[in-house]
Scaffold this motif. Sequence first.
Motif, PDB file in Angstrom:
ATOM      1  N   LEU A  16       4.214   8.153   3.629  1.00  0.00           N
ATOM      2  CA  LEU A  16       5.263   8.398   4.617  1.00  0.00           C
ATOM      3  C   LEU A  16       4.905   7.776   5.968  1.00  0.00           C
ATOM      4  O   LEU A  16       5.766   7.188   6.644  1.00  0.00           O
ATOM      5  CB  LEU A  16       5.495   9.907   4.764  1.00  0.00           C
ATOM      6  N   LYS A  17       3.643   7.885   6.371  1.00  0.00           N
ATOM      7  CA  LYS A  17       3.218   7.289   7.637  1.00  0.00           C
ATOM      8  C   LYS A  17       3.444   5.780   7.635  1.00  0.00           C
ATOM      9  O   LYS A  17       3.916   5.199   8.623  1.00  0.00           O
ATOM     10  CB  LYS A  17       1.742   7.594   7.890  1.00  0.00           C
TER      11      LYS A  17
ATOM     12  N   GLU B  84       0.828  -1.206   0.000  1.00  0.00           N
ATOM     13  CA  GLU B  84       0.000   0.000   0.000  1.00  0.00           C
ATOM     14  C   GLU B  84       0.866   1.262   0.000  1.00  0.00           C
ATOM     15  O   GLU B  84       0.568   2.243  -0.702  1.00  0.00           O
ATOM     16  CB  GLU B  84      -0.927   0.000   1.222  1.00  0.00           C
ATOM     17  N   ALA B  85       1.948   1.252   0.772  1.00  0.00           N
ATOM     18  CA  ALA B  85       2.854   2.415   0.801  1.00  0.00           C
ATOM     19  C   ALA B  85       3.463   2.655  -0.576  1.00  0.00           C
ATOM     20  O   ALA B  85       3.518   3.804  -1.057  1.00  0.00           O
ATOM     21  CB  ALA B  85       3.951   2.201   1.835  1.00  0.00           C
ATOM     22  N   ASP B  86       3.920   1.585  -1.224  1.00  0.00           N
ATOM     23  CA  ASP B  86       4.506   1.722  -2.564  1.00  0.00           C
ATOM     24  C   ASP B  86       3.461   2.219  -3.567  1.00  0.00           C
ATOM     25  O   ASP B  86       3.766   3.031  -4.448  1.00  0.00           O
ATOM     26  CB  ASP B  86       5.080   0.391  -3.030  1.00  0.00           C
ATOM     27  N   ARG B  87       2.222   1.722  -3.407  1.00  0.00           N
ATOM     28  CA  ARG B  87       1.162   2.180  -4.323  1.00  0.00           C
ATOM     29  C   ARG B  87       0.914   3.683  -4.165  1.00  0.00           C
ATOM     30  O   ARG B  87       0.809   4.419  -5.145  1.00  0.00           O
ATOM     31  CB  ARG B  87      -0.136   1.407  -4.038  1.00  0.00           C
ATOM     32  N   LEU B  88       0.853   4.119  -2.914  1.00  0.00           N
ATOM     33  CA  LEU B  88       0.633   5.548  -2.645  1.00  0.00           C
ATOM     34  C   LEU B  88       1.798   6.394  -3.160  1.00  0.00           C
ATOM     35  O   LEU B  88       1.598   7.485  -3.701  1.00  0.00           O
ATOM     36  CB  LEU B  88       0.436   5.768  -1.148  1.00  0.00           C
TER      37      LEU B  88
ATOM     38  N   ILE C 105       0.871  15.584  -2.678  1.00  0.00           N
ATOM     39  CA  ILE C 105       1.240  15.763  -1.266  1.00  0.00           C
ATOM     40  C   ILE C 105       0.422  14.822  -0.386  1.00  0.00           C
ATOM     41  O   ILE C 105       0.951  14.160   0.523  1.00  0.00           O
ATOM     42  CB  ILE C 105       1.029  17.232  -0.839  1.00  0.00           C
ATOM     43  N   THR C 106      -0.891  14.740  -0.657  1.00  0.00           N
ATOM     44  CA  THR C 106      -1.760  13.868   0.145  1.00  0.00           C
ATOM     45  C   THR C 106      -1.314  12.408   0.037  1.00  0.00           C
ATOM     46  O   THR C 106      -1.225  11.692   1.044  1.00  0.00           O
ATOM     47  CB  THR C 106      -3.217  14.007  -0.328  1.00  0.00           C
ATOM     48  N   SER C 107      -1.007  11.965  -1.188  1.00  0.00           N
ATOM     49  CA  SER C 107      -0.571  10.577  -1.385  1.00  0.00           C
ATOM     50  C   SER C 107       0.730  10.309  -0.640  1.00  0.00           C
ATOM     51  O   SER C 107       0.882   9.272   0.033  1.00  0.00           O
ATOM     52  CB  SER C 107      -0.399  10.292  -2.878  1.00  0.00           C
ATOM     53  N   TRP C 108       1.677  11.223  -0.745  1.00  0.00           N
ATOM     54  CA  TRP C 108       2.982  11.010  -0.127  1.00  0.00           C
ATOM     55  C   TRP C 108       2.929  11.104   1.391  1.00  0.00           C
ATOM     56  O   TRP C 108       3.668  10.417   2.094  1.00  0.00           O
ATOM     57  CB  TRP C 108       4.000  11.983  -0.713  1.00  0.00           C
TER      58      TRP C 108
ATOM     59  N   ARG D 241       7.251   4.898   7.702  1.00  0.00           N
ATOM     60  CA  ARG D 241       7.818   5.094   9.041  1.00  0.00           C
ATOM     61  C   ARG D 241       7.369   3.992   9.996  1.00  0.00           C
ATOM     62  O   ARG D 241       8.156   3.525  10.832  1.00  0.00           O
ATOM     63  CB  ARG D 241       7.431   6.478   9.567  1.00  0.00           C
ATOM     64  N   ARG D 242       6.102   3.560   9.883  1.00  0.00           N
ATOM     65  CA  ARG D 242       5.628   2.482  10.750  1.00  0.00           C
ATOM     66  C   ARG D 242       6.365   1.178  10.447  1.00  0.00           C
ATOM     67  O   ARG D 242       6.666   0.408  11.346  1.00  0.00           O
ATOM     68  CB  ARG D 242       4.126   2.288  10.547  1.00  0.00           C
ATOM     69  N   LEU D 243       6.668   0.970   9.179  1.00  0.00           N
ATOM     70  CA  LEU D 243       7.377  -0.242   8.758  1.00  0.00           C
ATOM     71  C   LEU D 243       8.891  -0.123   8.924  1.00  0.00           C
ATOM     72  O   LEU D 243       9.626  -1.074   8.661  1.00  0.00           O
ATOM     73  CB  LEU D 243       7.065  -0.540   7.282  1.00  0.00           C
ATOM     74  N   ARG D 244       9.333   1.084   9.325  1.00  0.00           N
ATOM     75  CA  ARG D 244      10.770   1.366   9.431  1.00  0.00           C
ATOM     76  C   ARG D 244      11.480   1.112   8.098  1.00  0.00           C
ATOM     77  O   ARG D 244      12.606   0.608   8.054  1.00  0.00           O
ATOM     78  CB  ARG D 244      11.411   0.555  10.553  1.00  0.00           C
ATOM     79  N   ASP D 245      10.786   1.475   7.044  1.00  0.00           N
ATOM     80  CA  ASP D 245      11.329   1.365   5.684  1.00  0.00           C
ATOM     81  C   ASP D 245      12.084   2.658   5.396  1.00  0.00           C
ATOM     82  O   ASP D 245      11.517   3.639   4.912  1.00  0.00           O
ATOM     83  CB  ASP D 245      10.187   1.155   4.687  1.00  0.00           C
ATOM     84  N   ARG D 246      13.365   2.659   5.723  1.00  0.00           N
ATOM     85  CA  ARG D 246      14.143   3.892   5.616  1.00  0.00           C
ATOM     86  C   ARG D 246      14.305   4.370   4.174  1.00  0.00           C
ATOM     87  O   ARG D 246      14.194   5.570   3.905  1.00  0.00           O
ATOM     88  CB  ARG D 246      15.506   3.698   6.285  1.00  0.00           C
ATOM     89  N   PRO D 247      14.563   3.493   3.198  1.00  0.00           N
ATOM     90  CA  PRO D 247      14.651   3.982   1.807  1.00  0.00           C
ATOM     91  C   PRO D 247      13.343   4.616   1.336  1.00  0.00           C
ATOM     92  O   PRO D 247      13.347   5.669   0.685  1.00  0.00           O
ATOM     93  CB  PRO D 247      14.987   2.715   1.008  1.00  0.00           C
ATOM     94  N   GLY D 248      12.208   3.972   1.677  1.00  0.00           N
ATOM     95  CA  GLY D 248      10.914   4.537   1.282  1.00  0.00           C
ATOM     96  C   GLY D 248      10.668   5.878   1.946  1.00  0.00           C
ATOM     97  O   GLY D 248      10.168   6.826   1.321  1.00  0.00           O
ATOM     98  N   GLU D 249      11.022   5.982   3.232  1.00  0.00           N
ATOM     99  CA  GLU D 249      10.850   7.246   3.957  1.00  0.00           C
ATOM    100  C   GLU D 249      11.675   8.355   3.323  1.00  0.00           C
ATOM    101  O   GLU D 249      11.179   9.468   3.084  1.00  0.00           O
ATOM    102  CB  GLU D 249      11.269   7.050   5.412  1.00  0.00           C
ATOM    103  N   ALA D 250      12.930   8.059   3.004  1.00  0.00           N
ATOM    104  CA  ALA D 250      13.821   9.077   2.444  1.00  0.00           C
ATOM    105  C   ALA D 250      13.326   9.557   1.083  1.00  0.00           C
ATOM    106  O   ALA D 250      13.300  10.765   0.800  1.00  0.00           O
ATOM    107  CB  ALA D 250      15.240   8.520   2.327  1.00  0.00           C
TER     108      ALA D 250
END
Length: 754
Positions: A64-65, A36-40, A57-60, A68-77
Motif C-alpha cells: 500500500l505504501k 515490488e508493489a505487485d509482488r508484495l 497484512i504485513t505484505s499488503w 500510494r507513492r506511485l499514485r497507483d489508484r487501482p493498486g491502492e484500492a
Amino acid sequence: MNSRLSLMMVLILVGTNPTMAQTTLVTQLQHSEKVEADRLFNQGLQQYQENQYGSAITSWQSALKLYRRLRDRPGEAQTLLHQGKVSFALSRYGEALQLYSEALPIIRSLKNQDSESTLLLLQGNAYFALARYEEALQLYHQALSIAQAVQNHSEEANSLMSQANVYTSLLRYDEAIHTYGEALLIFQAVQDRRGEATVLLNLATTYRRSSRYKEALQYYNQALPIFQKLKNRILEAHTLLSRGIAYVSLSRYEEAMAGYNQALPIFQKLNARDHEANAWMNLGFAQFAVQQFSQAERSLRRAIAVFEQIRLDRLSEANKISVFETQTKSYRALQEVLIAQNQPETALTISEWGRTKALVERLTQQLQPSSQLISQAPSLATLTQTARSQNATLVEYSVIDDPKGQETRLFIWVIQPNGSIAFRQVNLAAVLPKQCPTISRLIGNSRDSIGVRSSQSDWLIVDAVTQKHPCTQSDPDENFTTLYKLLIEPIASLLPTDPNQHIVFIPDRTLFLVPLAALKSADGQFLIEKHTIRTAPSIRLLDKTRALKSLSSGQGALIVGNPFMPNDPNSAQPLSNLPNAAQEANAIAPLFGTQAITGKQGTKKTVLQQMSDARIIHLATHGSFDDRNGFKSWLALAPSETDNGILTAEEVAQLKLNADLVVLSACDTGRGKVTGDGVIGLSRSFISAGVPSVIVSLWAVPDAPTAELMQAFYQQLKHNADKAQALRQAMLTTLKTHPNPKNWAAFTLIGEGL
C-alpha cells in the motif's frame, strides 16, 4: 539502498531540468517500485489464501505504501479492499468498514462498477456481522442494482443471497426463501458450485429458524458434501455448526455435539473467532440439555471469552453495542447452567457482566483515563458493596429463553442494603394468562389498556408475534395486577417496609417498558404507594453514577419550556405548540431564582451553551425515540440559521455536562432501542455525558397532568434533596387528581437518588 532512498537521490541529482537519460532512470526506478508493489500484493494474496492473516497484512501494508507513492489508484484500492477482507476474517468489523470506506471513493473514481459492486457487498457483510441490518440491506440493494446493470450474474446472485440473509435475521422468512430461490437459479446457471452450496446452507438456516427442521436438514445435507468436495473448510465447518443447531431443536443432542466438535478445530485453525465462539456456545446449549452441567459451563465460558476478544478488538462504542446483541445468549445460558448447579450468586455476577458493557467501559475511561478495560465478571463483593453504598435494596431481573427463543423463566435477585442476597425464579407459564403467553405481549397490552400505545411502534420493539396477535385482556387493573404478581409478589417479603427506603430495579429487555410505579397489588395499592422507586440498567452502572455525582460541579438551573417548535424530522411537518410546557417552565424557574427559556429564545445553540454549566437541566418540549437506532432519538428545540433545532441522543452523548439532574419532561424520553447494553436513547446519552440522575418518560405524556406533576416534584425537591422521594410524592399528588396511570406513572428516575 532501498528504492525510496534511490529515487530521492536521483531527484536531487537531476534538479529541475533532468536529461532524457536521467528521466529514463527515474522511470526505471518507478517501474521497479511497481514490480515490488505487485509482488508484495500477490504475496499477500497467497498468504491470505493459506490463512496466514498476519503475514498477509504485513505484505499488503508494504504494498500500500508503494502504491500510494506511485499514485497507483487501482493498486491502492485493491490493497485496501483485501486488507478489509482480512480484518473481517479476524472479526475486526469496525476496522474492515474503515478500510472499505477508504477504498470505495477510489473505485468509484475509476468507474470500475464490478469492483464497486463487490465492495458494497463486503461493506454490507461487515454491517451484517455487527447486526446493523438496515444499513447492510441498503448496501446490498445498491450492489444488486450495479450487478444487474453490468450483467455480472455472479455478483447479482451474491447480492440476492446477502439480501435474503438480512430478511432471515429480520424474521421475514417468506421473503428470504423467495430471494434465496432467485439466487440459487443464477448460481446453478453459471455453474458456480460454491455459490450454489452457500445458498443451500443459508436456505437451510432460514428453514431452521422458521421451525421447519426436517426441511432444514435436507438442505444442510445437500450443502455439506459440496463444500467438502471443494475443500472449503470454513463453510464446511459452518454447515456442521448450523446443522447441529437443527439437531438440537429435534432433541438429537448427540448428533449435534458430534457436529460441533468437528467444526471447532476447523474454526480454531482458521482463526475464525466469531464462528468458534458460536460453536462453543451451541455446544454448551446441547450439553446443558443433556444435563452435562460442568461441561456446559466450561463451553459457555470459553464462548464468552472469545466473544469478549471480538468485542474489545478495535470496535467503536456503537459497534460494541450492536455486536453484543449477537452474544447475549451465551450469558443467559450460563446463568441457567449455574442455577442448575445451585450457584445463584455466581449467576448474578454473570447477569451483571452481560449488561451495559459499552456504557460502563465508556464511563470508566472518562473517570479514569489511564485505566485498562478488564474483561471479567464483577465480583460478588463489588455488587454487594454497591447496595451498601447506595443504602438501597437492589432488584435485578433476567428473562430466560428456551433453545427456541421462547421466554420460559424469570430470574430475580434481591440484594439488601446490608449486602445479603436472595434469589427467586418464576415459571412464566404458571403466571402469565393464556391470552398473553409472553412478558412482551403482557407489557404491550398493559400499556395499550391505559391508552399509551405509541404510534411509533410499541409492538415493533417487542416482537413480530405481538404485533400480529395482541392480547385480548383489556382491563388495566387486571394487566397491572398480573405484572405485580410476576415481578413483585415473588420478592414482596424481601422489600423494605419503610416507604422512604429506596428500591433500585434493574430491568431486563422489554421490562424496561414497564411503568413500575403503576403495578398493582391484590389489595388495590399501586407500588408507588408502598415504595420509593428508581431504576438503573445495571448494578455496575450505579458505581459510575455515584462517581459522576461526586464530580457534579454545575451551578444554577436551566429551565426550558415550549421552545418555538421546529419541523418534525420524521414527517417534515411542524411540531405542535405545547402551552402547558411553557406554564410548567415558568412555574418551576422561580424556585431556582431564574427565568425560564421559552419560545424563540429556546434555540438549540442557546440551550447547549447554557447546558454545560447548569446543575439542574429541565427540558419541557417534544421528544421522540428511534427503536432501530436509539442514537437518533431526539428533543425539539427552537431552530436557528445554523441548525434545525433537533438535538439528537448522538449529539448529547458527545457533550461534557456538569449537571446533577436532568429532567426530560417530554414524550418517550426513556424509550429507544432495547439492547443488552440497556436502552439506547436519550437517557443513556445524558448519563454518558456525565449526568448521575436522569428523569425520563416511558410514553407520550399528556401535557396538563405532566405540568402539574413536574411542579409538584420541584416543590418537593426544594425541601428534600432526595430525588426519588420527591418524584414519589409528586406522583402520589398527581394520582389524586388524575387517577389514570397514563397521567402520572410515565416518569422514572434512572441513576442516583440523592
